[in-house]
Design a protein around this motif. Structure first.
Motif, PDB file in Angstrom:
ATOM      1  N   UNK A   1      17.771   5.494   6.606  1.00 12.34           N
ATOM      2  CA  UNK A   1      16.848   5.091   5.543  1.00 12.34           C
ATOM      3  C   UNK A   1      15.508   4.705   6.147  1.00 12.34           C
ATOM      4  N   UNK A   2      14.463   4.883   5.362  1.00  9.64           N
ATOM      5  CA  UNK A   2      13.122   4.492   5.760  1.00  9.64           C
ATOM      6  C   UNK A   2      12.421   3.873   4.560  1.00  9.64           C
ATOM      7  N   UNK A   3      11.739   2.771   4.799  1.00  8.69           N
ATOM      8  CA  UNK A   3      10.954   2.098   3.760  1.00  8.69           C
ATOM      9  C   UNK A   3       9.484   2.399   4.029  1.00  8.69           C
ATOM     10  N   UNK A   4       8.763   2.828   2.989  1.00  6.54           N
ATOM     11  CA  UNK A   4       7.347   3.163   3.157  1.00  6.54           C
ATOM     12  C   UNK A   4       6.506   2.289   2.241  1.00  6.54           C
ATOM     13  N   UNK A   5       5.415   1.770   2.793  1.00 10.54           N
ATOM     14  CA  UNK A   5       4.546   0.892   2.010  1.00 10.54           C
ATOM     15  C   UNK A   5       3.142   0.866   2.591  1.00 10.54           C
ATOM     16  N   UNK A   6       2.148   0.747   1.719  1.00  6.95           N
ATOM     17  CA  UNK A   6       0.814   0.385   2.175  1.00  6.95           C
ATOM     18  C   UNK A   6       0.876  -1.027   2.743  1.00  6.95           C
ATOM     19  N   UNK A   7      -0.012  -1.346   3.677  1.00  7.93           N
ATOM     20  CA  UNK A   7      -0.147  -2.744   4.102  1.00  7.93           C
ATOM     21  C   UNK A   7      -1.109  -3.481   3.181  1.00  7.93           C
ATOM     22  N   UNK A   8      -2.171  -2.786   2.780  1.00  7.86           N
ATOM     23  CA  UNK A   8      -3.115  -3.287   1.784  1.00  7.86           C
ATOM     24  C   UNK A   8      -3.231  -2.204   0.726  1.00  7.86           C
ATOM     25  N   UNK A   9      -2.953  -2.553  -0.518  1.00  5.52           N
ATOM     26  CA  UNK A   9      -2.927  -1.558  -1.579  1.00  5.52           C
ATOM     27  C   UNK A   9      -4.349  -1.266  -2.050  1.00  5.52           C
ATOM     28  N   UNK A  10      -4.641   0.023  -2.201  1.00  8.17           N
ATOM     29  CA  UNK A  10      -6.022   0.458  -2.365  1.00  8.17           C
ATOM     30  C   UNK A  10      -6.618   0.137  -3.725  1.00  8.17           C
ATOM     31  N   UNK A  11      -5.794  -0.101  -4.734  1.00 10.49           N
ATOM     32  CA  UNK A  11      -6.334  -0.348  -6.076  1.00 10.49           C
ATOM     33  C   UNK A  11      -6.812  -1.786  -6.218  1.00 10.49           C
TER      34      UNK A  11
ATOM     35  N   UNK B   1      -4.247   1.969   6.326  1.00  9.13           N
ATOM     36  CA  UNK B   1      -5.580   2.523   6.122  1.00  9.13           C
ATOM     37  C   UNK B   1      -6.608   1.445   5.835  1.00  9.13           C
ATOM     38  N   UNK B   2      -6.230   0.445   5.032  1.00 12.40           N
ATOM     39  CA  UNK B   2      -7.171  -0.601   4.637  1.00 12.40           C
ATOM     40  C   UNK B   2      -7.016  -1.875   5.468  1.00 12.40           C
ATOM     41  N   UNK B   3      -6.161  -1.840   6.490  1.00 10.64           N
ATOM     42  CA  UNK B   3      -5.974  -3.000   7.351  1.00 10.64           C
ATOM     43  C   UNK B   3      -6.666  -2.864   8.689  1.00 10.64           C
TER      44      UNK B   3
ATOM     45  N   UNK C   1     -15.738 -13.256 -14.631  1.00 10.01           N
ATOM     46  CA  UNK C   1     -15.095 -11.948 -14.520  1.00 10.01           C
ATOM     47  C   UNK C   1     -13.675 -12.104 -13.986  1.00 10.01           C
ATOM     48  N   UNK C   2     -12.824 -11.162 -14.346  1.00  8.64           N
ATOM     49  CA  UNK C   2     -11.427 -11.184 -13.889  1.00  8.64           C
ATOM     50  C   UNK C   2     -11.302 -10.315 -12.645  1.00  8.64           C
ATOM     51  N   UNK C   3     -11.232 -10.949 -11.499  1.00  2.00           N
ATOM     52  CA  UNK C   3     -11.149 -10.232 -10.229  1.00  2.00           C
ATOM     53  C   UNK C   3      -9.915 -10.690  -9.464  1.00  2.00           C
ATOM     54  N   UNK C   4      -9.297  -9.741  -8.744  1.00  3.34           N
ATOM     55  CA  UNK C   4      -8.110 -10.041  -7.949  1.00  3.34           C
ATOM     56  C   UNK C   4      -8.548 -10.604  -6.600  1.00  3.34           C
ATOM     57  N   UNK C   5      -7.919 -11.697  -6.182  1.00  4.32           N
ATOM     58  CA  UNK C   5      -8.261 -12.298  -4.897  1.00  4.32           C
ATOM     59  C   UNK C   5      -7.962 -11.304  -3.783  1.00  4.32           C
ATOM     60  N   UNK C   6      -8.951 -10.970  -2.957  1.00  5.94           N
ATOM     61  CA  UNK C   6      -8.745  -9.932  -1.936  1.00  5.94           C
ATOM     62  C   UNK C   6      -7.987 -10.455  -0.719  1.00  5.94           C
ATOM     63  N   UNK C   7      -7.082  -9.631  -0.209  1.00  7.57           N
ATOM     64  CA  UNK C   7      -6.394  -9.939   1.044  1.00  7.57           C
ATOM     65  C   UNK C   7      -7.039  -9.236   2.227  1.00  7.57           C
TER      66      UNK C   7
END
Length: 378
Positions: free
Chosen positions: A162-172, A198-200, A304-310
């Motif tokens: 098995x392999x788990x795949x995930x972004x480290x930082x999600x682009x949206x 990619x975004x980390x 404004x409604x903004x998501x706290x950036x990681x």
């Protein structure tokens, strides 16, 4: 005479127009007056003199193109040098450079998920990981976003590889994956973990060494990371980082490596110069994160409604696709380029402006961007 075999395309085009979801190309001039908060040049290196001169020098020395696949004639000493330094910088044993970050994700997922395996994929993953899952011969199970328990449950239903795949930082939304929790879930079941950083890279970790390094996962025998050279490093291309046996396997099994022309020398040279510059100026990573935090704090303070950036992506919610398009257009008219994400590009169906923080933004530019975004909302 029978009608065109592409009549169905016309109907899809009409449906897109009715929904306000038509995409158009907008060629960017070399001397654009816009302040760019739409691209992914997080460290402001795409036009740095050292980076552009390295690209030009590589083209003069090695030619305009790689001339063939990496296994035929497309591997140069420059590619090997970039691979060695990229692996060392991020803390991995080995690296393999491909023509794009998209190709790197397809290579990693398809080559590491053979027939009989299980691929567990986060619901918020980038399209390149999703396409890798579709092309892999293993069975894919999509699980709830950023939920290690959901990953653990999925792995518990499968007894084989098995392999788990995930972004480290999600682009949206720019939120970070729970890497420690994902690694723990994988190790309980003996699964591999493939992370798209990619975004980390260039933003997270000590001196921008990436999310895997920050989480203590770099160099682990069960962790593979993919990166793009087109964001923080201001160039083009992608790479897979991991244990040497895994990289050797990709050289022999990854179709997007074997059958694709190698990365152009100019792009390899630019990426290598940017990597060395980041190593010399590690404060650029912290500055990118600080700009993202400032954008979030000032925009939310204005209601404004903004998501706290990681990391360096700041997502600002819009009330509808049409409102998002008009908002982005008004920002552009006022001299600020911002991203505009709408369905079907966003998995949650929520339209938003997507802002990318840059380490080279001045305080005056930051103030101006915030002012324009707030005023254009009205």
């Amino acid at each position: 005479m029978a009608g065109s075999p592409f009549e169905w395309i016309d109907e899809q085009a009409r449906a897109r127009r009715r929904a306000g979801l038509v995409r158009t190309l907008r060629p960017r001039p070399a001397d654009s007056p816009l302040l760019d908060l739409a691209g992914n040049d997080y460290l402001g290196l795409a036009r740095h003199p050292e980076v552009t001169e390295a690209a030009a020098g590589a083209a003069r020395r090695w030619g305009g193109g790689a001339t063939g696949s990496r296994l035929v004639s497309g591997s140069t000493e420059l590619h090997a040098e970039l691979e060695r330094e990229l692996a060392a910088f991020c803390g991995f044993e080995s690296a393999l450079v491909l023509s794009s970050g998209y190709a790197a994700n397809l290579a990693a997922v398809t080559a590491l998920a053979p027939h009989g395996s299980l691929v567990v994929s986060d619901a918020g993953n980038h399209a390149s990981l999703i396409d890798g899952c579709r092309l892999a011969r293993g069975t894919t199970q999509v699980v709830a976003h950023a939920d290690p328990d959901a990953v653990r449950k999925a792995l518990g239903t499968h007894g084989g590889p098995a392999v788990v795949v995930s972004d480290t930082v999600f682009s949206v939304d720019g939120d970070a994956a729970p890497l420690a929790g994902l690694a723990a879930a994988c190790r309980e079941s003996g699964a591999a973990l493939v992370l798209d950083d990619a975004h980390g890279l260039g933003v997270l970790g000590e001196g921008g060494r990436g999310a895997a390094r920050a989480a203590g996962l770099a160099g682990a025998p069960d962790v593979v990371t993919t990166v793009t050279l087109s964001k923080s490093l201001g160039s083009q291309g992608g790479a897979v980082l991991g244990p040497a046996p895994v990289i050797d396997h990709l050289v022999n099994a990854a179709r997007t490596f074997i059958f694709d022309t190698g990365l152009a020398p100019a792009a390899a040279g630019a990426a290598l110069a940017a990597l060395r510059l980041l190593r010399r100026e590690p404060q650029r990573a912290a500055r990118a994160r600080a700009v993202a935090t400032a954008l979030h704090e000032r925009l939310t303070a204005a209601g404004l409604e903004a998501v706290r950036p990681d990391a360096a992506v700041v997502s600002v919610r819009a009330s509808s696709p049409d409102r998002a398009v008009r908002w982005a257009a008004d920002c552009r008219e006022a001299g600020i380029a911002v991203g505009c994400f709408r369905p079907p590009s966003v998995p949650d169906g929520v339209s938003r402006l997507r802002l990318t923080a840059r380490a080279d933004l001045t305080e005056e530019q930051l103030d101006r961007a915030v002012r324009v975004i707030i005023e254009a909302r009205r």
